[in-house]
Design a protein around this motif. Structure first.
Motif, PDB file in Angstrom:
ATOM      1  N   TYR A 103       0.806  -1.211   0.000  1.00  0.00           N
ATOM      2  CA  TYR A 103       0.000   0.000   0.000  1.00  0.00           C
ATOM      3  C   TYR A 103       0.848   1.274   0.000  1.00  0.00           C
ATOM      4  O   TYR A 103       0.311   2.368   0.159  1.00  0.00           O
ATOM      5  N   GLY A 104       2.145   1.126  -0.130  1.00  0.00           N
ATOM      6  CA  GLY A 104       3.013   2.293  -0.057  1.00  0.00           C
ATOM      7  C   GLY A 104       3.127   2.846   1.349  1.00  0.00           C
ATOM      8  O   GLY A 104       3.552   3.985   1.547  1.00  0.00           O
ATOM      9  N   ALA A 105       2.750   2.046   2.346  1.00  0.00           N
ATOM     10  CA  ALA A 105       2.710   2.484   3.740  1.00  0.00           C
ATOM     11  C   ALA A 105       3.922   2.018   4.532  1.00  0.00           C
ATOM     12  O   ALA A 105       3.909   2.026   5.755  1.00  0.00           O
ATOM     13  N   ALA A 106       4.967   1.586   3.849  1.00  0.00           N
ATOM     14  CA  ALA A 106       6.189   1.116   4.498  1.00  0.00           C
ATOM     15  C   ALA A 106       7.389   1.572   3.681  1.00  0.00           C
ATOM     16  O   ALA A 106       7.285   1.815   2.471  1.00  0.00           O
ATOM     17  N   ILE A 107       8.513   1.679   4.360  1.00  0.00           N
ATOM     18  CA  ILE A 107       9.759   2.035   3.684  1.00  0.00           C
ATOM     19  C   ILE A 107      10.903   1.303   4.377  1.00  0.00           C
ATOM     20  O   ILE A 107      10.863   1.089   5.598  1.00  0.00           O
ATOM     21  N   ASP A 108      11.893   0.881   3.598  1.00  0.00           N
ATOM     22  CA  ASP A 108      13.051   0.156   4.114  1.00  0.00           C
ATOM     23  C   ASP A 108      14.280   1.045   4.023  1.00  0.00           C
ATOM     24  O   ASP A 108      14.708   1.428   2.927  1.00  0.00           O
ATOM     25  N   PHE A 109      14.863   1.364   5.187  1.00  0.00           N
ATOM     26  CA  PHE A 109      16.043   2.220   5.266  1.00  0.00           C
ATOM     27  C   PHE A 109      17.310   1.378   5.340  1.00  0.00           C
ATOM     28  O   PHE A 109      17.347   0.350   6.030  1.00  0.00           O
ATOM     29  N   THR A 110      18.369   1.833   4.674  1.00  0.00           N
ATOM     30  CA  THR A 110      19.634   1.109   4.673  1.00  0.00           C
ATOM     31  C   THR A 110      20.821   1.951   5.139  1.00  0.00           C
ATOM     32  O   THR A 110      21.847   1.392   5.503  1.00  0.00           O
ATOM     33  N   ARG A 111      20.684   3.258   5.138  1.00  0.00           N
ATOM     34  CA  ARG A 111      21.791   4.105   5.591  1.00  0.00           C
ATOM     35  C   ARG A 111      21.248   5.486   5.946  1.00  0.00           C
ATOM     36  O   ARG A 111      20.321   5.992   5.315  1.00  0.00           O
ATOM     37  N   PHE A 112      21.874   6.088   6.964  1.00  0.00           N
ATOM     38  CA  PHE A 112      21.573   7.444   7.392  1.00  0.00           C
ATOM     39  C   PHE A 112      22.905   8.175   7.462  1.00  0.00           C
ATOM     40  O   PHE A 112      23.795   7.770   8.230  1.00  0.00           O
ATOM     41  N   ASP A 113      23.063   9.236   6.697  1.00  0.00           N
ATOM     42  CA  ASP A 113      24.394   9.823   6.519  1.00  0.00           C
ATOM     43  C   ASP A 113      24.400  11.310   6.851  1.00  0.00           C
ATOM     44  O   ASP A 113      23.630  12.092   6.291  1.00  0.00           O
ATOM     45  N   TRP A 114      25.295  11.679   7.779  1.00  0.00           N
ATOM     46  CA  TRP A 114      25.493  13.075   8.151  1.00  0.00           C
ATOM     47  C   TRP A 114      26.745  13.667   7.497  1.00  0.00           C
ATOM     48  O   TRP A 114      27.110  14.798   7.805  1.00  0.00           O
ATOM     49  N   GLY A 115      27.405  12.919   6.637  1.00  0.00           N
ATOM     50  CA  GLY A 115      28.612  13.406   5.978  1.00  0.00           C
ATOM     51  C   GLY A 115      29.844  13.270   6.843  1.00  0.00           C
ATOM     52  O   GLY A 115      29.788  12.971   8.049  1.00  0.00           O
ATOM     53  N   SER A 116      31.008  13.467   6.223  1.00  0.00           N
ATOM     54  CA  SER A 116      32.309  13.449   6.913  1.00  0.00           C
ATOM     55  C   SER A 116      32.547  12.165   7.694  1.00  0.00           C
ATOM     56  O   SER A 116      33.167  12.175   8.761  1.00  0.00           O
ATOM     57  N   GLY A 117      32.037  11.042   7.178  1.00  0.00           N
ATOM     58  CA  GLY A 117      32.260   9.754   7.824  1.00  0.00           C
ATOM     59  C   GLY A 117      31.347   9.454   8.985  1.00  0.00           C
ATOM     60  O   GLY A 117      31.553   8.450   9.684  1.00  0.00           O
ATOM     61  N   HIS A 118      30.330  10.271   9.203  1.00  0.00           N
ATOM     62  CA  HIS A 118      29.380  10.057  10.299  1.00  0.00           C
ATOM     63  C   HIS A 118      28.095   9.481   9.713  1.00  0.00           C
ATOM     64  O   HIS A 118      27.350  10.191   9.027  1.00  0.00           O
ATOM     65  N   TYR A 119      27.819   8.223   9.977  1.00  0.00           N
ATOM     66  CA  TYR A 119      26.665   7.574   9.366  1.00  0.00           C
ATOM     67  C   TYR A 119      26.284   6.327  10.149  1.00  0.00           C
ATOM     68  O   TYR A 119      27.009   5.861  11.022  1.00  0.00           O
ATOM     69  N   VAL A 120      25.117   5.797   9.815  1.00  0.00           N
ATOM     70  CA  VAL A 120      24.677   4.482  10.267  1.00  0.00           C
ATOM     71  C   VAL A 120      24.424   3.651   9.021  1.00  0.00           C
ATOM     72  O   VAL A 120      23.630   4.045   8.161  1.00  0.00           O
ATOM     73  N   ASP A 121      25.095   2.519   8.912  1.00  0.00           N
ATOM     74  CA  ASP A 121      24.806   1.561   7.863  1.00  0.00           C
ATOM     75  C   ASP A 121      24.101   0.386   8.517  1.00  0.00           C
ATOM     76  O   ASP A 121      24.658  -0.292   9.382  1.00  0.00           O
ATOM     77  N   THR A 122      22.874   0.145   8.097  1.00  0.00           N
ATOM     78  CA  THR A 122      22.049  -0.840   8.789  1.00  0.00           C
ATOM     79  C   THR A 122      22.449  -2.277   8.504  1.00  0.00           C
ATOM     80  O   THR A 122      21.941  -3.200   9.150  1.00  0.00           O
ATOM     81  N   ALA A 123      23.366  -2.482   7.561  1.00  0.00           N
ATOM     82  CA  ALA A 123      23.851  -3.837   7.299  1.00  0.00           C
ATOM     83  C   ALA A 123      24.931  -4.265   8.287  1.00  0.00           C
ATOM     84  O   ALA A 123      25.257  -5.452   8.363  1.00  0.00           O
ATOM     85  N   LYS A 124      25.479  -3.319   9.046  1.00  0.00           N
ATOM     86  CA  LYS A 124      26.625  -3.632   9.911  1.00  0.00           C
ATOM     87  C   LYS A 124      26.494  -3.110  11.338  1.00  0.00           C
ATOM     88  O   LYS A 124      26.857  -3.809  12.287  1.00  0.00           O
ATOM     89  N   HIS A 125      26.009  -1.898  11.507  1.00  0.00           N
ATOM     90  CA  HIS A 125      26.227  -1.201  12.767  1.00  0.00           C
ATOM     91  C   HIS A 125      25.357  -1.691  13.915  1.00  0.00           C
ATOM     92  O   HIS A 125      25.688  -1.457  15.081  1.00  0.00           O
ATOM     93  N   GLY A 126      24.260  -2.376  13.632  1.00  0.00           N
ATOM     94  CA  GLY A 126      23.427  -2.875  14.723  1.00  0.00           C
ATOM     95  C   GLY A 126      24.098  -3.944  15.548  1.00  0.00           C
ATOM     96  O   GLY A 126      23.790  -4.122  16.727  1.00  0.00           O
ATOM     97  N   ARG A 127      25.033  -4.660  14.951  1.00  0.00           N
ATOM     98  CA  ARG A 127      25.759  -5.718  15.660  1.00  0.00           C
ATOM     99  C   ARG A 127      27.262  -5.439  15.704  1.00  0.00           C
ATOM    100  O   ARG A 127      28.071  -6.353  15.832  1.00  0.00           O
ATOM    101  N   GLU A 128      27.607  -4.183  15.604  1.00  0.00           N
ATOM    102  CA  GLU A 128      29.012  -3.780  15.603  1.00  0.00           C
ATOM    103  C   GLU A 128      29.702  -4.101  16.934  1.00  0.00           C
ATOM    104  O   GLU A 128      29.080  -4.054  18.003  1.00  0.00           O
ATOM    105  N   ARG A 129      30.998  -4.399  16.841  1.00  0.00           N
ATOM    106  CA  ARG A 129      31.797  -4.564  18.057  1.00  0.00           C
ATOM    107  C   ARG A 129      31.954  -3.226  18.768  1.00  0.00           C
ATOM    108  O   ARG A 129      31.979  -3.168  20.013  1.00  0.00           O
ATOM    109  N   ARG A 130      32.047  -2.146  18.009  1.00  0.00           N
ATOM    110  CA  ARG A 130      32.233  -0.818  18.599  1.00  0.00           C
ATOM    111  C   ARG A 130      30.895  -0.296  19.121  1.00  0.00           C
ATOM    112  O   ARG A 130      29.952  -0.113  18.365  1.00  0.00           O
ATOM    113  N   ARG A 131      30.872  -0.028  20.409  1.00  0.00           N
ATOM    114  CA  ARG A 131      29.623   0.328  21.059  1.00  0.00           C
ATOM    115  C   ARG A 131      29.055   1.647  20.549  1.00  0.00           C
ATOM    116  O   ARG A 131      27.835   1.808  20.426  1.00  0.00           O
ATOM    117  N   TYR A 132      29.892   2.608  20.215  1.00  0.00           N
ATOM    118  CA  TYR A 132      29.370   3.905  19.800  1.00  0.00           C
ATOM    119  C   TYR A 132      28.563   3.787  18.517  1.00  0.00           C
ATOM    120  O   TYR A 132      27.605   4.552  18.304  1.00  0.00           O
TER     121      TYR A 132
END
Length: 259
Positions: A103-132
């Motif tokens: 119904y177009g009522a859902a969306i799948d996100f894969t990355r959120f990027d603030w530039g300069s190397g500051h981002y969340v990649d949903t393929a890796k960061h949820g289970r990252e060793r690095r806590r931050y």
């Protein structure tokens, strides 16, 4: 195609709104980029700006997620701030398959990027060793829950397909917390583990004795003993804001407290 029902699909009765096609969210400069593949390290590859079709309210709500993530980057950047939001990775929105994507009522996100190397990649960061990085992913989850009732991710993955993206939909209203609902319970468990330091906390969606102890630890640290997140949407929004601020800034629970 009509929605199943306005009360079931959306928090407001606006199902008469049409589908729209856009290549941006909230700000026309905050483009969406389609994830086409993964790199050798598992990170998503997003080579080009892409337009997506979705229900107009889904676009509005997703835009509010980006608006809030921009505000978090401005006020609570972990380092070298402020961060200005840049672009969003997306795997899909309106797709002819079962569920709210239909119904177009859902969306799948894969990355959120603030530039300069500051981002969340949903393929890796949820289970990252690095806590931050886990904390930053948690901040994104909390912000998504502010605007979407259902948030599926690497720790809330009922069919095993969400290890690499965050699915949000409007099949449940963005209202008060419900501990019988895994979206809400996993947020509390994740916050107890990575913000309150309960390192053996299981993120399994089961609000049992261990989660009860973690919830109480967060209440005390946040100074939120009188703010019951299950009592109202406003109360839960206050909790989600606290979790998001701590996660983005990479701070232990209690650095920011309820007003």
């Amino acid at each position: 195609m009509a929605f199943p029902s306005s009360s079931k699909a959306f928090a407001r009765s606006s199902c008469e709104l049409p589908d729209i096609t856009r290549d941006w969210l909230y700000d026309t400069s905050w483009k969406m980029r389609y994830r086409t593949a993964f790199s050798d390290t598992g990170y998503g590859v997003h080579p080009s700006v892409t337009s997506f079709t979705m229900h107009e309210e889904t676009h509005t709500q997703a835009g509010r997620v980006m608006r809030d993530l921009h505000a978090l980057g401005q006020a609570h950047a972990r380092s070298d701030g402020p961060w200005g939001y840049q672009w969003t990775g997306v795997a899909g929105a309106k797709v002819c398959k079962p569920g709210y994507h239909r119904y177009g009522a859902a969306i799948d996100f894969t990355r959120f990027d603030w530039g300069s190397g500051h981002y969340v990649d949903t393929a890796k960061h949820g289970r990252e060793r690095r806590r931050y990085l886990r904390r930053r992913y948690l901040a994104v989850i909390a912000v998504c829950r502010k605007h979407f009732g259902t948030v599926l991710h690497c720790h809330n993955d009922p069919d095993g397909s969400h290890w690499n993206h965050i699915h949000v939909d409007r099949g449940r209203r963005a209202v008060a917390a419900d501990w019988d609902y895994q979206t809400d319970t996993t947020i509390i468990q994740w916050a107890a583990r990575d913000l309150a330091g309960i390192t053996d906390m299981a993120i399994d969606g089961d609000f049992g004795p261990q989660t009860t102890r973690g919830f109480q630890a967060l209440r005390e640290a946040f100074g939120a003993e009188r703010i019951d997140p299950t009592a109202s949407s406003a109360n839960y929004l206050a909790w989600l804001d606290l979790i998001a601020r701590h996660g983005m800034a990479d701070k232990d629970a209690g650095t920011y407290r309820a007003g």
